[in-house]
Design an enzyme around this catalytic site. Structure first.
Site, PDB file in Angstrom:
ATOM      1  N   LYS A  95       0.857  -1.180   0.000  1.00  0.00           N
ATOM      2  CA  LYS A  95       0.000   0.000   0.000  1.00  0.00           C
ATOM      3  C   LYS A  95       0.888   1.222   0.000  1.00  0.00           C
ATOM      4  CE  LYS A  95      -3.985   2.073   0.440  1.00  0.00           C
ATOM      5  NZ  LYS A  95      -3.705   2.730  -0.860  1.00  0.00           N
ATOM      6  N   GLN A 124       7.310   3.919   3.802  1.00  0.00           N
ATOM      7  CA  GLN A 124       5.902   3.518   3.870  1.00  0.00           C
ATOM      8  C   GLN A 124       5.705   2.254   4.721  1.00  0.00           C
ATOM      9  OE1 GLN A 124       3.810   5.475   1.457  1.00  0.00           O
ATOM     10  NE2 GLN A 124       2.200   4.862   2.868  1.00  0.00           N
ATOM     11  N   LYS A 180       5.297   1.686  -3.141  1.00  0.00           N
ATOM     12  CA  LYS A 180       5.218   3.039  -3.707  1.00  0.00           C
ATOM     13  C   LYS A 180       5.470   2.942  -5.203  1.00  0.00           C
ATOM     14  CE  LYS A 180       4.680   7.384  -2.422  1.00  0.00           C
ATOM     15  NZ  LYS A 180       3.850   7.978  -1.363  1.00  0.00           N
ATOM     16  N   ASP A 224      -0.195  10.732  -4.625  1.00  0.00           N
ATOM     17  CA  ASP A 224       0.957  11.398  -3.976  1.00  0.00           C
ATOM     18  C   ASP A 224       1.167  12.663  -4.808  1.00  0.00           C
ATOM     19  OD1 ASP A 224       3.274  10.847  -1.873  1.00  0.00           O
ATOM     20  OD2 ASP A 224       4.300  11.598  -3.639  1.00  0.00           O
TER      21      ASP A 224
HETATM   22  P1  NDP Z   1       0.651  17.802  -4.520  1.00  0.00           P
HETATM   23  O1  NDP Z   1       1.087  17.410  -5.871  1.00  0.00           O
HETATM   24  O2  NDP Z   1      -0.796  18.002  -4.265  1.00  0.00           O
HETATM   25  O3  NDP Z   1       1.404  19.128  -4.053  1.00  0.00           O
HETATM   26  C1  NDP Z   1       2.798  19.177  -3.986  1.00  0.00           C
HETATM   27  C2  NDP Z   1       3.219  20.570  -3.549  1.00  0.00           C
HETATM   28  O4  NDP Z   1       4.608  20.556  -3.257  1.00  0.00           O
HETATM   29  C3  NDP Z   1       2.999  21.609  -4.629  1.00  0.00           C
HETATM   30  O5  NDP Z   1       2.761  22.854  -4.036  1.00  0.00           O
HETATM   31  C4  NDP Z   1       4.349  21.597  -5.355  1.00  0.00           C
HETATM   32  O6  NDP Z   1       4.642  22.822  -6.035  1.00  0.00           O
HETATM   33  C5  NDP Z   1       5.302  21.396  -4.199  1.00  0.00           C
HETATM   34  N1  NDP Z   1       6.497  20.697  -4.683  1.00  0.00           N
HETATM   35  C6  NDP Z   1       6.550  19.452  -5.236  1.00  0.00           C
HETATM   36  N2  NDP Z   1       7.800  19.135  -5.600  1.00  0.00           N
HETATM   37  C7  NDP Z   1       8.544  20.198  -5.271  1.00  0.00           C
HETATM   38  C8  NDP Z   1       9.932  20.487  -5.403  1.00  0.00           C
HETATM   39  N3  NDP Z   1      10.779  19.598  -5.942  1.00  0.00           N
HETATM   40  N4  NDP Z   1      10.350  21.689  -4.935  1.00  0.00           N
HETATM   41  C9  NDP Z   1       9.483  22.568  -4.379  1.00  0.00           C
HETATM   42  N5  NDP Z   1       8.171  22.349  -4.246  1.00  0.00           N
HETATM   43  C10 NDP Z   1       7.707  21.195  -4.684  1.00  0.00           C
HETATM   44  O7  NDP Z   1       1.254  16.666  -3.547  1.00  0.00           O
HETATM   45  P2  NDP Z   1       0.813  16.296  -2.073  1.00  0.00           P
HETATM   46  O8  NDP Z   1       0.349  17.505  -1.358  1.00  0.00           O
HETATM   47  O9  NDP Z   1      -0.064  15.110  -2.162  1.00  0.00           O
HETATM   48  O10 NDP Z   1       2.194  15.777  -1.450  1.00  0.00           O
HETATM   49  C11 NDP Z   1       3.085  16.636  -0.752  1.00  0.00           C
HETATM   50  C12 NDP Z   1       4.003  15.811   0.133  1.00  0.00           C
HETATM   51  O11 NDP Z   1       3.212  15.046   1.061  1.00  0.00           O
HETATM   52  C13 NDP Z   1       4.886  14.786  -0.583  1.00  0.00           C
HETATM   53  O12 NDP Z   1       6.109  14.689   0.095  1.00  0.00           O
HETATM   54  C14 NDP Z   1       4.103  13.494  -0.417  1.00  0.00           C
HETATM   55  O13 NDP Z   1       4.941  12.359  -0.514  1.00  0.00           O
HETATM   56  C15 NDP Z   1       3.577  13.686   0.993  1.00  0.00           C
HETATM   57  N6  NDP Z   1       2.437  12.841   1.344  1.00  0.00           N
HETATM   58  C16 NDP Z   1       1.277  12.913   0.617  1.00  0.00           C
HETATM   59  C17 NDP Z   1       0.195  12.144   0.973  1.00  0.00           C
HETATM   60  C18 NDP Z   1      -1.126  12.275   0.306  1.00  0.00           C
HETATM   61  O14 NDP Z   1      -2.095  11.716   0.824  1.00  0.00           O
HETATM   62  N7  NDP Z   1      -1.259  13.002  -0.792  1.00  0.00           N
HETATM   63  C19 NDP Z   1       0.293  11.156   2.071  1.00  0.00           C
HETATM   64  C20 NDP Z   1       1.530  11.224   2.818  1.00  0.00           C
HETATM   65  C21 NDP Z   1       2.559  12.026   2.432  1.00  0.00           C
HETATM   66  P3  NDP Z   1       4.473  22.893  -7.640  1.00  0.00           P
HETATM   67  O15 NDP Z   1       2.991  22.882  -7.872  1.00  0.00           O
HETATM   68  O16 NDP Z   1       5.137  24.165  -7.999  1.00  0.00           O
HETATM   69  O17 NDP Z   1       5.158  21.687  -8.164  1.00  0.00           O
END
Ligand code: NDP
Length: 445
Positions: free
Chosen positions: A90, A111, A126, A166
């Site tokens: 998962k 994870q 993942k 993600d």
């Molecule tokens: P989204 O795609 O919804 O949002 C990602 C955000 O982070 C955007 O604002 C993006 O900006 C920014 N971002 C991504 N990559 C970079 C980078 N290399 N440098 C700077 N900013 C960056 O993803 P999530 O909100 O779902 O995920 C965010 C984090 O949370 C990740 O680490 C993910 O692994 C973790 N996570 C997510 C879960 C989920 O349920 N979705 C569960 C557990 C953890 P831009 O739009 O400019 O790219």
């Protein structure tokens, strides 16, 4: 690091060259596990660590698709099925140009422990692709997702491997992936993916769960020092799914979230981020954070730079790995930081973690603090299995119970191992022992 574990760690690093993030995640976990092996020599005899660091299965595949101009595009797809001791694999799918095998392996490794900490019957995995959905039309994203699933479908299933979202994978992408799975297999198998739409097998609270859960975890940490979110000055990185919902939850508890970011820059709003406007720009219009500037006079936008230049009492990194380094951590600590709750996976570098721990900051590592997302995915699987659909209030209550439980388990484990308040130790040992016991019970597999 314990010398016995260091030798195993060195072999893992040598067997997986060039996978820096995976090395970092493995090293961080191994640094916590020396005392466990003193108490449980059977883990060493059973080669638990060697097995844990070798994924059960790694799948890498070609994803060919045609863009709107009719040009053929080729991306690379990954699914790393890391460990199924506790349940089906998962973990989410990430679509971002930076995705490579090392990143997928670090995320899959983390994870395993995160899922164990939730107390739910889920293993760790993942996946993702180096496909960049930004700037692509809905039709292009759909064609990409259909091609991705045309290979992935043969490796997943409700009892085998259950992907979710993600970075770059939200409700839209899960919809296209589910549709293609159904079309190829001729099965309406709700439990094969989580993060689905509410009308076709999704769970209420799943979109909010990671961000809400991170704030609930951080609130529990603050409580141990007689504090709460009320009146805190909070900075959040990112402005995606996790960040937006963390901002909403923190503000509902009385905090003022003064800044958030995307990969181009950050906004500052001393009166508190307007969450409705943020959702409109990011979720409805799929726009950039910069657009805030013209739509709310209180907001200033800073191009480039680091959101961690803004002072906060609580920091919630919710963007990506290694986004908060040692210098940023030291600056935050000098300026009154009390707590860090990681919504993202491994957002703090090892140097930053050392700064937080030396300064006695409440530090909640991602594998514990952001487990609310996968926990609610497991609640979605429960609802699918019983063909039921729970209310928002009931599901949120379950999420809260789970997050408080994870906090308490980490805290109690840190106490038991003689390092009170060390949530890194608590999360690593708490997750590891559960998986290790299950692996030994299931024999040499
Ligand atoms: P989204 O795609 O919804 O949002 C990602 C955000 O982070 C955007 O604002 C993006 O900006 C920014 N971002 C991504 N990559 C970079 C980078 N290399 N440098 C700077 N900013 C960056 O993803 P999530 O909100 O779902 O995920 C965010 C984090 O949370 C990740 O680490 C993910 O692994 C973790 N996570 C997510 C879960 C989920 O349920 N979705 C569960 C557990 C953890 P831009 O739009 O400019 O790219």
């Amino acid at each position: 690091m314990d010398a016995r574990l260091e030798a195993i760690r060195d072999t893992v690093l040598a067997r997986n060259p060039g996978e820096g993030e995976f090395h970092q995640a493995v090293t961080e976990v191994f640094e916590s596990l020396g005392p466990v092996h003193d108490r449980h020599p059977e883990f060493l005899e059973g080669a638990v660590l060697e097995r844990l660091c070798e994924p059960e299965r790694q799948i890498i595949f070609r994803v060919p698709w045609a863009d709107d101009a009719g040009r053929f595009q080729i991306n690379r797809g990954f699914r790393v099925e890391f460990n199924s001791a506790l349940g089906p694999f998962k973990g989410g799918l990430r679509f971002h140009p930076s995705v490579n095998l090392g990143i997928v392996k670090f995320l899959g490794f983390e994870q395993i422990f995160k899922n164990a900490l939730t107390g739910m019957p889920i293993g760790g995995g993942k996946g993702g692709s180096d496909f960049d959905p930004r700037g692509r039309s809905d039709a292009e994203v759909m064609r990409f997702c259909q091609s991705f699933m045309t290979e992935l479908y043969r490796h997943i299933g409700e009892y085998t491997d259950v992907p979710a979202g993600d970075i770059g994978v939200g409700g839209r992408e899960i919809g296209y992936l589910f549709g293609q799975y159904k079309r190829i297999t001729n099965r309406y198998e709700s439990g094969v993916l989580t993060g689905k739409g509410i009308s076709w097998g999704g769970s209420l609270v799943r979109p909010e769960a990671t961000g809400y859960g991170t704030v609930i975890f951080a609130a529990e940490m603050l409580k141990t020092r007689g504090q709460s979110f009320d009146g805190q000055r909070v900075v959040v990185s990112g402005s995606g799914n996790v960040a937006i919902n963390a901002i909403a939850k923190a503000q509902s508890l009385g905090a003022t979230v003064v800044a958030c970011s995307d990969s181009s820059g950050y906004i500052v709003d001393e009166a508190g981020i307007d969450v409705a406007l943020l959702r409109q720009i990011k979720e409805v219009e799929r726009g950039r954070l910069k657009e805030h500037e013209t739509r709310r006079s209180a907001v200033s936008y800073v191009e480039g730079g680091s959101v961690w230049d803004i002072d906060a009492t609580v920091a919630l990194p919710c963007a990506t790995q290694n986004e908060l380094d040692g210098d940023a951590a030291a600056r935050l600590v000098r300026n009154g930081l009390l707590a860090v709750g990681e919504g993202a996976n491994m957002p703090s570098t090892r140097a930053a973690v050392a700064v937080f721990q030396e300064a006695g900051i409440l530090y909640g590592p991602g594998k514990a603090a952001n487990a609310g997302g996968v926990a609610t995915s497991a609640l979605e699987m429960q609802q699918n299995a019983s063909r039921d659909s729970w209310s928002f209030a009931h599901t949120e209550e379950r999420l809260t119970e789970i997050m408080v439980g994870i906090h308490d388990r980490c805290a109690a484990t840190a106490d038991e191992y003689g390092d009170p308040g060390n949530y890194v130790l608590g999360a690593n040992i708490g997750g590891f022992v559960k998986v290790a016991d299950a692996m030994l019970a299931q024999g040499l597999i």
